[in-house]
Design an enzyme around this catalytic site. Structure first.
Site, PDB file in Angstrom:
ATOM      1  N   HIS A 149       0.816  -1.223   0.000  1.00  9.51           N
ATOM      2  CA  HIS A 149       0.000   0.000   0.000  1.00  9.51           C
ATOM      3  C   HIS A 149       0.842   1.262   0.000  1.00  9.51           C
ATOM      4  CE1 HIS A 149      -4.048  -1.801   0.804  1.00  9.51           C
ATOM      5  NE2 HIS A 149      -3.253  -2.829   1.024  1.00  9.51           N
TER       6      HIS A 149
ATOM      7  N   ASP B 173       3.305   9.728  -0.299  1.00  7.03           N
ATOM      8  CA  ASP B 173       2.181   8.893   0.157  1.00  7.03           C
ATOM      9  C   ASP B 173       1.916   7.837  -0.899  1.00  7.03           C
ATOM     10  OD1 ASP B 173      -0.018   8.061   1.668  1.00  7.03           O
ATOM     11  OD2 ASP B 173      -0.665  10.120   2.067  1.00  7.03           O
TER      12      ASP B 173
HETATM   13  P1  ADP Z   1      -2.889   6.246   5.681  1.00  9.83           P
HETATM   14  O1  ADP Z   1      -3.117   4.892   5.070  1.00  9.83           O
HETATM   15  O2  ADP Z   1      -1.468   6.670   5.629  1.00  9.83           O
HETATM   16  O3  ADP Z   1      -3.456   6.368   7.048  1.00  9.83           O
HETATM   17  P2  ADP Z   1      -4.954   7.342   3.860  1.00  9.83           P
HETATM   18  O4  ADP Z   1      -5.315   8.752   3.549  1.00  9.83           O
HETATM   19  O5  ADP Z   1      -4.778   6.475   2.662  1.00  9.83           O
HETATM   20  O6  ADP Z   1      -3.659   7.360   4.788  1.00  9.83           O
HETATM   21  O7  ADP Z   1      -6.083   6.691   4.727  1.00  9.83           O
HETATM   22  C1  ADP Z   1      -6.515   7.230   5.926  1.00  9.83           C
HETATM   23  C2  ADP Z   1      -7.882   6.639   6.253  1.00  9.83           C
HETATM   24  O8  ADP Z   1      -8.131   6.846   7.637  1.00  9.83           O
HETATM   25  C3  ADP Z   1      -9.015   7.284   5.482  1.00  9.83           C
HETATM   26  O9  ADP Z   1      -9.975   6.323   5.101  1.00  9.83           O
HETATM   27  C4  ADP Z   1      -9.592   8.272   6.489  1.00  9.83           C
HETATM   28  O10 ADP Z   1     -10.970   8.508   6.336  1.00  9.83           O
HETATM   29  C5  ADP Z   1      -9.324   7.572   7.797  1.00  9.83           C
HETATM   30  N1  ADP Z   1      -9.121   8.575   8.853  1.00  9.83           N
HETATM   31  C6  ADP Z   1      -8.187   9.549   8.892  1.00  9.83           C
HETATM   32  N2  ADP Z   1      -8.331  10.329   9.973  1.00  9.83           N
HETATM   33  C7  ADP Z   1      -9.387   9.842  10.631  1.00  9.83           C
HETATM   34  C8  ADP Z   1     -10.054  10.215  11.840  1.00  9.83           C
HETATM   35  N3  ADP Z   1      -9.659  11.264  12.581  1.00  9.83           N
HETATM   36  N4  ADP Z   1     -11.112   9.482  12.189  1.00  9.83           N
HETATM   37  C9  ADP Z   1     -11.513   8.417  11.456  1.00  9.83           C
HETATM   38  N5  ADP Z   1     -10.934   8.028  10.324  1.00  9.83           N
HETATM   39  C10 ADP Z   1      -9.879   8.718   9.917  1.00  9.83           C
HETATM   40  O1  F6P Z   2      -0.549   1.649   4.252  1.00  9.72           O
HETATM   41  C1  F6P Z   2      -0.219   2.478   5.293  1.00  9.72           C
HETATM   42  C2  F6P Z   2      -0.571   1.953   6.683  1.00  9.72           C
HETATM   43  O2  F6P Z   2       0.472   1.371   7.364  1.00  9.72           O
HETATM   44  C3  F6P Z   2      -1.701   0.971   6.637  1.00  9.72           C
HETATM   45  O3  F6P Z   2      -1.270  -0.361   6.718  1.00  9.72           O
HETATM   46  C4  F6P Z   2      -2.546   1.379   7.780  1.00  9.72           C
HETATM   47  O4  F6P Z   2      -3.884   1.354   7.398  1.00  9.72           O
HETATM   48  C5  F6P Z   2      -2.206   2.837   8.032  1.00  9.72           C
HETATM   49  O5  F6P Z   2      -0.974   3.066   7.445  1.00  9.72           O
HETATM   50  C6  F6P Z   2      -2.274   3.181   9.496  1.00  9.72           C
HETATM   51  O6  F6P Z   2      -1.100   2.797  10.184  1.00  9.72           O
HETATM   52  P1  F6P Z   2      -1.073   1.984  11.532  1.00  9.72           P
HETATM   53  O7  F6P Z   2      -1.725   0.665  11.261  1.00  9.72           O
HETATM   54  O8  F6P Z   2       0.356   1.857  11.890  1.00  9.72           O
HETATM   55  O9  F6P Z   2      -1.853   2.783  12.526  1.00  9.72           O
END
Ligand code: ADP
Ligand code: F6P
Length: 472
Positions: free
Chosen positions: A162, A370
């Site tokens: 991812h 990202d």
């Molecule tokens: P990462 O995988 O690095 O966390 P992404 O933007 O791909 O970044 O995904 C983040 C996910 O987490 C999204 O689906 C978003 O809606 C969710 N998310 C982020 N912040 C919050 C929050 N404060 N509360 C609930 N869900 C959240």
């Molecule tokens: O792909 C990025 C990632 O490590 C995902 O596996 C996971 O959904 C997200 O970041 C959040 O990270 P963590 O599981 O360490 O809270």
């Protein structure tokens, strides 16, 4: 032991234990992109999900979630410290994100990484039916495909990363680079977010392992491993429907009132992570306030930054710095009852997130690097009236697809300020043209389309793909 024909293997289960306001323990969807991507897909497919339930100690026995069986892998405090916080999140994570923070190397972390990957492989071997399809997720489990193939050669194994896969000059820094590549090559199909990542992987396979590789196929022993780009997406229809609901519209209106009915609302939603460019964004905003290009009474910034990986030193330092800066900016530019930045660290439920997206005239998604960034896609899906300007970093995987966004280089402070101003002052007709094109793209390239393209490449019989819901 119950066995399934489809097994998803990920570091985390899609639910997490948390404490409810009344003090009781409750299970809720874990935040993060991976769970957001896979949760809607598995809802209607009989499957088992192998992963960690949060916490340390013996594995709790969990109920099925939307028909998906939860198979818990227990992790000790030492496993968490050396595998999850160590090798996964203080070696691989920074290295794979352009080394924007210095990766650390410790032999003890590597031992834990091997040990924990072995445990996931064994747990998966137990719950997979003969000939099952197994889909291993992300950088925490790069050795699982190889370990699992040794235990269960009958399985069809997919692996999907991812996060970004780095260029050779960065990956070559890893002391155990050959083992990591070997692990991934245990899969029948290795998927990435972008074609450039597949290219990097093929180059490294040749350079480090000496195998014949193109950007589509790698020859390993007597097998061919297929590789390719499969950009992950979201349940576009679900987010659009939620955002269009009366409940969310009403919640959005309340948010706007609570924010003091400003002319413009800028929103950012991130995990608290140094890859997300939060500090650079705050600097840009602060300089725009200082120069008078943005005025607190007209414009507010809502920064949601949910704490993440809180025991890792770099994350603790980041949180302190962000909070100090938010405090400084509010102290300097806020007024009584009118902060310059509304800073929130709480997890929100999906309806509240959708309401925030609806309130945001400008969504600032400016990571330094990202893999994809699903928040950007969620914002687009939630803009059901085709309004809203997406300010998007060129270094997010999403920028390849959402090319109509206002694209910026977050390392370029002046460019970032200019991008923010352009998005704030954009001509509404231009905003709508761009948003419409992005929404159209996301309706065709949703989470089901992603799963279909990946699984049809993995499962040549097509039986699994036939069970997936249709793309809307
Ligand atoms: P990462 O995988 O690095 O966390 P992404 O933007 O791909 O970044 O995904 C983040 C996910 O987490 C999204 O689906 C978003 O809606 C969710 N998310 C982020 N912040 C919050 C929050 N404060 N509360 C609930 N869900 C959240
Ligand atoms: O792909 C990025 C990632 O490590 C995902 O596996 C996971 O959904 C997200 O970041 C959040 O990270 P963590 O599981 O360490 O809270």
């Amino acid at each position: 032991m119950r066995q399934s024909s489809l097994v998803v293997v990920a570091m985390r289960l899609p639910i997490d234990d948390s404490v409810a306001p009344d003090g009781a323990c409750e299970w809720r969807r874990s935040p993060g992109g991976l769970v957001s991507a896979l949760h809607p897909l598995l809802r209607n497919t009989p499957a088992t999900w192998v992963g960690w339930a949060g916490g340390s100690g013996p594995a709790p026995s969990l109920p099925d979630v939307d028909g998906v069986h939860m198979h818990t892998v227990p992790l000790s405090l030492e496993d968490l410290r050396d595998h999850y916080e160590g090798f996964a999140n203080a070696t691989l994570w920074p290295l794979y994100h352009d080394a924007v923070e210095q990766p650390e190397h410790h032999r003890r972390w590597w031992e834990a990484y091997q040990r924990v990957n072995q445990r996931y492989a064994e747990a998966t071997a137990e719950v997979a039916e003969p000939g099952a399809i197994v889909w291993v997720q992300d950088y925490h489990l790069q050795l699982v495909p190889g370990l699992l193939r040794a235990l269960r050669p009958d399985l069809r194994i997919g692996y999907f990363l991812h996060v970004p896969f780095p260029p050779p000059e960065l990956f070559m820094q890893l002391p155990r680079r050959a083992e990591l590549l070997h692990g991934m090559l245990g899969a029948d199909l290795v998927g990435f977010q972008r074609p450039q990542a597949a290219h990097n992987f093929a180059q490294l396979a040749t350079k480090v392992l000496g195998v014949a590789a193109t950007d589509r196929r790698i020859a390993v022993d007597d097998r061919v491993v297929r590789i390719g780009a499969f950009p992950v997406s979201i349940d576009t229809a679900e987010m659009s429907a939620l955002a269009a609901s009366a409940e969310v519209a009403e919640r959005a209106e309340r948010f706007r009132r609570d924010l003091g009915e400003p002319e413009r609302v800028i929103l950012s939603v991130d995990r608290m992570d140094y890859t997300k460019g939060i500090e650079q964004r705050l600097t840009a905003y602060s300089e725009l306030l200082a120069s008078g290009h943005v005025k607190v009474r007209d414009t507010v910034l809502v920064q949601v930054a949910v704490p993440s990986r809180e025991r890792v030193g770099q994350y603790q330092i980041l949180r302190e710095r962000v909070e100090r800066e938010v405090g400084r900016i509010n102290g300097e530019f806020g007024r009584v009852g009118e902060p310059a930045i509304h800073y929130l660290t709480q997890p929100f439920d999906r309806a509240e997130l959708a309401a925030l997206y609806r309130v945001a005239d400008v969504m600032a998604v400016t990571p330094l690097r990202d893999g994809m960034n699903l928040v950007a896609k969620e914002y687009v899906a939630a803009r059901v009236d085709d309004t809203g300007a997406l300010l998007l970093s060129e270094f997010a995987g999403a920028a390849t697809e959402l090319s109509q966004a206002y694209l910026v280089n977050p390392h370029d402070l002046e460019g970032l300020k200019q991008g923010l101003l352009s998005a704030l002052q954009a001509d509404p007709a231009d905003v709508t043209t761009r948003m419409r094109a992005m929404r159209e793209h996301l309706h065709r390239h949703d989470i089901t389309a992603w799963a279909r393209s990946y699984l049809s490449a993995l499962d040549e019989t097509g039986s699994l793909v036939d069970r997936l819901p249709a793309t809307h």
